[in-house]
Write an enzyme that holds these catalytic residues in place. Structure first.
Site, PDB file in Angstrom:
ATOM      1  N   HIS A 180     -40.463  58.253  32.835  1.00 41.28           N
ATOM      2  CA  HIS A 180     -40.613  57.363  34.010  1.00 41.28           C
ATOM      3  C   HIS A 180     -40.045  55.971  33.737  1.00 41.28           C
ATOM      4  CE1 HIS A 180     -44.519  59.765  35.044  1.00 41.28           C
ATOM      5  NE2 HIS A 180     -43.507  60.268  35.742  1.00 41.28           N
ATOM      6  N   GLY A 332     -47.221  57.854  43.807  1.00 41.22           N
ATOM      7  CA  GLY A 332     -48.064  58.441  44.855  1.00 41.22           C
ATOM      8  C   GLY A 332     -49.529  58.035  44.800  1.00 41.22           C
ATOM      9  N   GLU A 386     -37.040  54.463  42.354  1.00 43.74           N
ATOM     10  CA  GLU A 386     -36.191  54.867  41.230  1.00 43.74           C
ATOM     11  C   GLU A 386     -34.733  55.023  41.648  1.00 43.74           C
ATOM     12  OE1 GLU A 386     -39.418  57.691  40.637  1.00 43.74           O
ATOM     13  OE2 GLU A 386     -38.872  57.732  38.520  1.00 43.74           O
TER      14      GLU A 386
HETATM   15  P1  ADP Z   1     -44.211  62.830  41.549  1.00 42.75           P
HETATM   16  O1  ADP Z   1     -44.705  62.612  40.145  1.00 42.75           O
HETATM   17  O2  ADP Z   1     -44.033  64.281  41.900  1.00 42.75           O
HETATM   18  O3  ADP Z   1     -43.059  61.944  41.955  1.00 42.75           O
HETATM   19  P2  ADP Z   1     -45.735  61.277  43.478  1.00 42.75           P
HETATM   20  O4  ADP Z   1     -45.457  59.935  42.939  1.00 42.75           O
HETATM   21  O5  ADP Z   1     -45.128  61.657  44.773  1.00 42.75           O
HETATM   22  O6  ADP Z   1     -45.476  62.405  42.411  1.00 42.75           O
HETATM   23  O7  ADP Z   1     -47.339  61.418  43.602  1.00 42.75           O
HETATM   24  C1  ADP Z   1     -47.933  62.579  44.044  1.00 42.75           C
HETATM   25  C2  ADP Z   1     -49.439  62.383  43.998  1.00 42.75           C
HETATM   26  O8  ADP Z   1     -49.795  61.285  44.838  1.00 42.75           O
HETATM   27  C3  ADP Z   1     -50.207  63.596  44.508  1.00 42.75           C
HETATM   28  O9  ADP Z   1     -51.384  63.788  43.742  1.00 42.75           O
HETATM   29  C4  ADP Z   1     -50.578  63.169  45.911  1.00 42.75           C
HETATM   30  O10 ADP Z   1     -51.745  63.797  46.364  1.00 42.75           O
HETATM   31  C5  ADP Z   1     -50.797  61.681  45.742  1.00 42.75           C
HETATM   32  N1  ADP Z   1     -50.641  60.964  47.011  1.00 42.75           N
HETATM   33  C6  ADP Z   1     -49.493  60.639  47.621  1.00 42.75           C
HETATM   34  N2  ADP Z   1     -49.749  60.001  48.798  1.00 42.75           N
HETATM   35  C7  ADP Z   1     -51.108  59.944  48.916  1.00 42.75           C
HETATM   36  C8  ADP Z   1     -52.011  59.429  49.893  1.00 42.75           C
HETATM   37  N3  ADP Z   1     -51.561  58.827  50.992  1.00 42.75           N
HETATM   38  N4  ADP Z   1     -53.329  59.567  49.673  1.00 42.75           N
HETATM   39  C9  ADP Z   1     -53.797  60.187  48.560  1.00 42.75           C
HETATM   40  N5  ADP Z   1     -52.986  60.690  47.601  1.00 42.75           N
HETATM   41  C10 ADP Z   1     -51.678  60.574  47.770  1.00 42.75           C
END
Ligand code: ADP
Length: 401
Positions: A180, A332, A386
Site C-alpha cells: 500500500h 474503505g 492511488e
Molecule cells: P480494498 O483493500 O479492496 O481496496 P477498500 O479500501 O475498498 O478495499 O475497503 C473495503 C472495505 O471497506 C470493506 O470491508 C467494506 O465493507 C468497507 N467499506 C467501504 N465503504 C463502507 C461504508 N460506507 N461503510 C462501511 N464499510 C465500508
C-alpha cells in the site's frame, strides 16, 4: 497533458486516464475475467453513463488493445490520437528490494522486474504482460513503473529484517517489504498539506484500513516501519487475512491436520481468516456492522479484534516515532467507518491523541480533521487516490529525466 494509469491484475486490467492540467480523471474502467467466457468490459468517460458489455479477450494484450481502441472511439472515447497520451503509469505490486522509487521502463528495468517474479508470482508476470502489451500498442510513449513497496524502502535494516537465519534473507529475499506504499505516500503528502508542513518535516502514522489493511510509521516524510511484511498477510486483523499470529500456530495446525497442503494453509490464512474467520459471516465490514447491530457476538468480537490491532500499531509507532504530528485514516474502512476510528483512538489522551466524537461521526467525502480542538496530535480522514498518485509519479519521473 494526459497520463494513462494501468493496473494489470491476474485476470483483469483496470485503467484510468487523467488530464494532468487540473489532475482530473476523464475516463476509467476495467476488463475483468480475462480468458473466461464471462469476460466483460466496464467503462465510463467523464459526463457519460457507465457501460458494461461482455467481450472476448483471451489475454492481457487483447485487454489493453480493447481499452485503447475504446479510448480512441470517435463517439464515446476520450482522445482523438494516441499521441495525446504523454505517459503511462503502471501499478506494480512488488518491487522487492530492487526498486526504491518509481522508474522509467527500459530493458534493464524490465530485466529487474523479471527478477521479482518469484517474490510475487501471482502479480508480477501479469504486470509484465501489461507493460509489453502497452509497449506494442503505444510505441514511443514512455511507461513508468510505480511500486506498492517503494515508499517502504527507507525502513532501517533492524525494522525490515526477520530474526530467522540470515541465509534466508540472502538467498530467498525473506524480509519485510510492506504494501500500500502508493496510498501511504499520497496520504502523507495530503496530511502535510493539511497541517501546513513540508513532507520532510512531518511525523505521521498513516492507517490504510480496507479489505487489506496496513499502518505505517513515517518520520520526516520517510517510512521507518510498516505493519505488512514479506507479504500482505502480516500486521492488522483484516477482512479475510489473519494478520500477526504466532508462527508456531501454523506448525501446530499442520501437525494436527497432516493432510493440509501449503496452498490450503495459504488460503486459510489469507482468505478464510480475519473478520470472516472470526465472525463466520463475511470479511466485509458493512456486513459485520449490520450483524453487530443485530446482536451477533462473534461479529462484535471480530470488530473489536480489528480495532484493537489498529490501536496497538498506532501506540507502537507513536513510541517508535517519539511523538507525532498526526494520524491519518484512509481506504474503505478508514474513510467510512467512524466506530473503527473511535475504537482505534480510544483512551489515548495520555498520548495527546483525542478524537472529537461529533466530527468523527459526521459523514463526509472530503479530507477533514476529526480530532478535538485541544488534541496535540491531529487526526485526519484523507480519501486515498492511488491512481492519481501513480499519474503524478509518472509525471515526476519524466520531469526528473
Ligand atoms: P480494498 O483493500 O479492496 O481496496 P477498500 O479500501 O475498498 O478495499 O475497503 C473495503 C472495505 O471497506 C470493506 O470491508 C467494506 O465493507 C468497507 N467499506 C467501504 N465503504 C463502507 C461504508 N460506507 N461503510 C462501511 N464499510 C465500508
Amino acid at each position: 497533458m494526459k497520463v494513462l494509469v494501468v493496473n494489470c491484475g491476474s485476470s483483469s486490467v483496470k485503467y484510468a486516464l487523467f488530464s494532468m492540467t487540473h489532475e482530473k480523471k476523464i475516463a476509467c474502467g476495467l476488463v475483468e475475467c480475462i480468458g473466461l467466457p464471462e469476460a466483460y468490459f466496464k467503462r465510463q468517460s467523464v459526463g457519460q453513463e457507465e457501460e458494461k458489455t461482455l467481450c472476448k479477450v483471451s489475454n492481457h494484450f487483447e485487454a489493453v488493445e480493447l481499452i485503447i481502441s475504446h479510448l480512441l472511439d470517435p463517439e464515446k472515447g476520450s482522445i482523438k490520437n494516441v499521441d495525446e497520451i504523454y505517459a503511462i503509469g503502471h501499478r506494480i505490486v512488488h518491487g522487492g528490494d530492487k526498486f526504491s522509487d518509481s522508474v522509467l521502463v527500459d530493458e534493464n528495468v524490465k530485466a529487474g522486474l523479471k527478477e521479482c517474479f518469484s517474490i510475487a508470482p501471482l502479480h508480477t508476470p501479469h504486470h509484465y504482460a501489461g507493460i509489453e502489451a502497452v509497449e506494442k500498442m503505444l510505441p514511443g510513449i514512455p511507461s513508468i513503473l510505480v511500486f506498492d513497496t517503494a515508499f517502504h524502502q527507507t525502513m532501517p535494516d533492524y525494522a525490515y529484517m526477520y530474526a530467522v537465519p540470515y541465509e534466508y534473507y540472502k538467498r530467498d529475499h525473506v524480509r519485510r517489504y510492506g504494501m500500500h506504499g502508493t496510498s501511504h505516500k499520497y496520504v502523507m503528502q495530503r496530511a502535510a498539506a493539511m497541517l501546513g508542513k513540508n513532507p520532510e518535516d512531518i511525523n505521521l502514522i498513516t492507517c490504510h484500513l480496507g479489505n487489506g489493511s496496513s499502518i505505517t510509521a513515517i518520520k520526516n516524510g520517510k517510512v521507518i516501519d510498516t505493519s505488512m511484511g514479506f507479504t500482505p498477510l502480516a500486521g492488522l486483523v483484516m477482512g479475510t487475512r489473519c494478520g500477526d499470529i504466532d508462527p508456531a500456530v501454523l506448525v501446530h495446525i499442520m501437525a494436527e491436520n497432516p493432510k493440509i497442503t501449503s496452498d490450503e494453509m495459504n488460503d486459510l490464512l489469507n482468505k478464510e481468516s480475519g473478520l470472516r474467520g472470526i465472525s463466520g459471516l463475511s470479511g466485509d465490514m458493512r456486513t459485520i456492522v449490520k450483524a453487530i447491530q443485530a446482536g451477533n457476538k462473534r461479529a462484535k468480537l471480530a470488530f473489536d479484534m480489528l480495532c484493537y490491532s489498529a490501536k496497538k500499531y498506532i501506540c507502537m509507532y507513536y513510541g517508535v516515532l517519539n511523538g507525532i504530528d498526526g494520524i491519518a485514516f484512509t481506504a474503505g474502512i478508514g474513510e467510512n467507518v467512524p466506530s473503527v476510528r473511535e475504537k482505534a483512538c480510544e483512551n489515548l489522551q495520555n498520548l495527546n491523541i483525542e478524537l472529537d466524537i461529533e466530527k468523527n461521526n459526521t459523514p463526509g467525502q472530503d479530507e477533514r480533521f476529526i480530532s478535538a480542538d485541544g488534541s496535540k496530535v491531529k487526526i485526519m480522514v484523507i480519501p486515498t487516490n492511488e491512481e492519481l498518485m501513480i499519474a503524478r509519479e509518472a509525471m515526476k519521473v519524466l520531469a526528473d529525466h
